[in-house]
Scaffold this motif. Structure first.
Motif, short mmCIF file in Angstrom:
data_model
loop_
_atom_site.label_atom_id
_atom_site.label_comp_id
_atom_site.label_asym_id
_atom_site.label_seq_id
_atom_site.Cartn_x
_atom_site.Cartn_y
_atom_site.Cartn_z
N ASP A 28 0.85 -1.04 -0.01
CA ASP A 28 -0.07 0.06 0.05
C ASP A 28 0.75 1.25 -0.04
N ARG B 16 2.60 1.72 -3.27
CA ARG B 16 1.97 1.99 -4.47
C ARG B 16 1.40 3.42 -4.34
N ASP C 244 3.97 5.59 -5.48
CA ASP C 244 4.25 5.47 -6.95
C ASP C 244 2.97 6.29 -7.69
#
Lengths: 619, 150
Positions: free
Chosen positions: B105, B108, B111
């Motif tokens: 999590d 991500r 990102d």
């Protein structure tokens, strides 16, 4: 030592033999067998040949000798008859009746006429009835010379007799006398002796050779054994006793070799005949046979070896193919098929092998499939577990935050309207929520360290220690703890964040489990242990009784009540799991009331070793 | 500079957390108006000025968005991705405020362009400290971007 050497040599031969392929071994064995059989057969056949050759030769020599003896007996009779004819000549009789120069001349002339035809006649002598010599004439000189006729004259005594005498040597020549009585109308006039030279003509020799064979030699001599001739000149006596004449003998003739010899007396004469046959000639047929065998044997051996080679190959070539296929299967290649197309034992082996390979392949395929299935299943389970962990961390903590937050708000905003009991209850809610939060966090940490992928690398322990103490800074300060680190610390093989967590947990324990009246003191030091590094974390805490040393590393194991030393009982379980995941070990040395010495052990990083060596050489 | 000022958009489905966060802001003495939205779709509608959020005077673009990840209908990560691809919004400072420490999590979120990632603490004092830090950094120190400039 020599025994050892022999033993070693024996082992070497055995190793060499066992190292040979079956094809070579078989060929060698069958070749050897062929050789032995051929050799045995050859030897037996040669022995038989030899015996047969000897028997044949003996038979032949015997019969030749006997034939010759018979021939000579006839010859002797013929000679006597011839001489009798000579003695019957009127000129001879005239000489006896009226000896004188005229009659002597006439007799001489008559004798010379006869001698001109018969060159063997050396001399003729005439004797009166009383054995006195009347006359002699040398015809084909030299004559008999000093040789004495007395015995033969006596042997010829009587009107119808006539005899041949023993051989006599005269210089190179050998002579023998023939004596006959000279008779006229039944009246004995005297005797005539004729000395004949043993000197066979080439024709005669040819004839003899035809009879006895060119390789054989014929000797004649007296039974008494004193004079011997080879029919042309006097020769030494053969080393054979002619009285033993019926036996076959073998003897060595100097410079010629072994001879087979037979002797036979010539009946009616004082003579004996001896035939010699070279032993080599006797054995010649057997030798020829042996030579032929020697030529045939290598051919036989070669055929045997070739046959054995082909036969062995017929067996080993399929074996080699089967072996190659088995090796291919061992290497994981199941595509190799062996089709020998045979219906014998090897064919059955091939069939069984193919079936086995098929079954193994099938079993392996099924196994792999099963492993794949199980792995997928496991992955699914893992994912479920992760989702579960996620749910715990997210969903479980949300109500916890509410419990914590609102009880806190209750205390803060309405605390003055609660009595002390109400406030205590609200405080207990805050504490319980906090404890549960810690529990969830620890459980998540434990599950993370159990499942996370840890890439091990070189980790500097000093850095790890700095990180851990930073994490614990607040705790350290509030407890007034002192931490002593024996620098320098080496580098190890591990995972930095995980190792920092491990060290932090151990340090945290060291700070926590201390008697209330003492301030914690921690000492960290490292020691090298045969490619590994052991780090000691020593405290001055309450210690752990020996019976608990194993239990404390298990999940939820606690030794103390929550009031005295609060905690979740997961910290050391995380430590042990982390060490396991990094290929390390953890342990404790402690006694109740005497502080604890926890240790962790990991592989040393190689560069750390190099550095140590550099220190060593510098020091 | 955008004139929409000081609104903080809080995308959080748990009313307890909304209440606690509002209280923490109040305790910290932060006067910025807080708009709480229950799920991802609503966040998108608000930011896009759709439906009932068409009035920018009543529903101005926020200066900061606090975004939970686990949301009904459209997850926080989806909202994040949408915002970062939306030309008029892509520079909006977004702080993820989640209860998940899950590495997947966290990574991500970064990102997809989260400006910060914070884990909701259980203890209220910690939440108060977090809110104070948020104010100090994102509302006071941080130089804000122009959302509308091309």
């Amino acid at each position: 030592m020599r025994f050892d050497g022999l033993l070693l040599k024996d082992c070497g031969v055995r190793a060499l033999w066992s190292g040979l392929s079956i094809q070579r071994k078989n060929s060698l064995l069958i070749g050897g067998l062929v050789l032995v059989v051929a050799a045995t057969y050859s030897w037996a056949a040669y022995g038989g040949m030899r015996r047969a050759a000897v028997a044949t030769a003996s038979e032949r020599v015997r019969s030749v000798t006997d034939q010759l003896a018979g021939l000579l007996q006839n010859n002797a009779k013929q000679l006597v008859t011839n001489t009798r004819t000579m003695a019957a000549d009127t000129a001879i009789r005239a000489l006896f009746k009226s000896p004188g120069t005229r009659t002597e001349e006439r007799a001489t002339a008559a004798l010379q006429r006869i001698a001109a035809q018969t060159k063997q006649i050396a001399e003729v002598r005439l004797w009166d009835a009383h054995g006195r010599r009347l006359f002699n004439v040398v015809l084909n000189g030299p004559g008999a010379g000093e040789l004495v006729d007395t015995a033969v004259v006596q042997a010829a005594a009587g009107p119808d007799s006539g005899t041949v005498g023993s051989f006599r040597a005269a210089g190179d020549s050998v002579l023998f006398p023939v004596a006959v009585p000279v008779v006229e109308r039944g009246r004995l006039l005297g005797y005539l002796t004729e000395w004949r030279r043993v000197n066979s003509t080439p024709q005669a020799r040819d004839q003899t050779n035809r009879l006895i064979g060119s390789k054989s030699t014929l000797y004649m001599g007296n039974m008494a054994g004193d004079v011997w001739t080879d029919l042309s000149r006097a020769v030494p006596r053969p080393p054979v006793d002619v009285r033993e004449a019926h036996r076959l003998l073998r003897y060595e003739r100097a410079g010629v070799g072994t001879m087979l010899v037979a002797a036979s007396p010539v009946a009616g004469t004082p003579w004996a005949v001896v035939v010699e046959f070279p032993w080599d000639e006797v054995l010649a047929p057997a030798r020829v046979f042996l030579r032929q065998l020697a030529l045939i044997a290598p051919v036989l051996l070669l055929i045997g070896l070739l046959g054995a080679w082909l036969l062995s190959r017929g067996i080993t070539a399929p074996l080699v193919r089967l072996t190659e296929a088995a090796e291919a299967i061992a290497a994981g290649d199941y595509s190799r098929h062996v089709a020998l197309g045979r219906r014998d034992e090897l064919g059955r082996l091939e069939e069984a092998f193919s079936t086995m390979a098929l079954n193994v392949h099938e079993a392996q395929r099924r196994l792999e499939e099963k492993v794949r299935e199980r792995t997928a299943e496991l992955r699914d389970r893992n994912e479920e577990l992760e989702a579960f962990g996620y749910t715990i961390s997210h969903d479980l903590r949300a109500p916890l935050r509410a419990m914590f937050g609102f009880s806190h708000a209750l205390l803060e905003d309405y605390g003055d309207r609660l009595d002390p009991k109400g406030r205590e209850y609200a405080e207990r809610i805050v504490t319980g929520a906090g404890a549960m939060d810690q529990l969830i966090q620890d459980l998540l940490a434990y599950s993370r360290v159990t499942r996370a992928e840890l890439n091990l690398g070189r980790v500097d322990l000093s850095r790890v220690l700095r990180e851990a103490t930073t994490q614990l800074q607040a705790e350290l300060r509030s407890r007034g703890a002192r931490v002593r680190v024996d620098e320098p610390l080496p580098a190890v093989l591990g995972h930095e964040a995980t190792l920092a967590q491990v060290v932090a947990n151990l340090l945290s324990n060291g700070i926590k489990f201390v008697a209330p009246d003492r301030s914690p003191e921690l000492r960290i030091r490292a020691e090298a242990r045969e490619g590994r590094v052991r780090v000691w974390i020593e405290d001055n805490g309450i210690g752990i009784a020996a019976e608990h040393h194993e239990r404390i590393f298990q999940v939820f194991e606690r030794l103390h009540g929550a009031e005295a030393y609060p905690g979740t009982g997961i910290g050391l379980a995380i430590v042990r799991k982390s060490m396991e995941r990094m290929g390390g070990l953890v342990g404790v040395e402690s006694r109740s009331g005497e502080g604890s010495r926890f240790w962790i052990e990991l592989s040393a990083a190689e560069r750390a070793n190099e550095r140590e060596r550099q220190y060593d050489s510098a020091g | 500079m955008n004139a929409n000022g000081s609104t903080i958009l809080l995308v959080e489905d748990n009313p307890d957390d909304v209440l606690l966060i509002r209280r923490a802001f109040q305790k910290a003495g932060i006067g910025n108006p807080i708009v709480a939205l229950e799920h991802g779709d609503e966040a998108l509608a608000y930011l896009d000025g759709r439906d009932r959020y068409g009035d920018r005077q009543r529903y101005p673009l926020p200066t900061l968005m606090l975004l939970d990840l686990k949301l009904p209908r459209r997850s926080g990560l989806e909202v994040l991705a949408w915002v970062r691809q939306h030309s008029g919004l892509k520079r909006l400072p977004i702080v993820v405020l989640s209860s998940s420490r899950n590495e997947v999590d966290i990574n991500r979120a970064y990102d997809l362009g989260a400006n910060s990632y914070l884990v909701k603490p259980v203890a209220f004092d910690d939440l108060l400290r977090l809110v104070r830090s948020l104010e100090g950094y994102w509302l006071m120190l941080n130089v804000k971007p122009d959302l509308t400039a091309a």
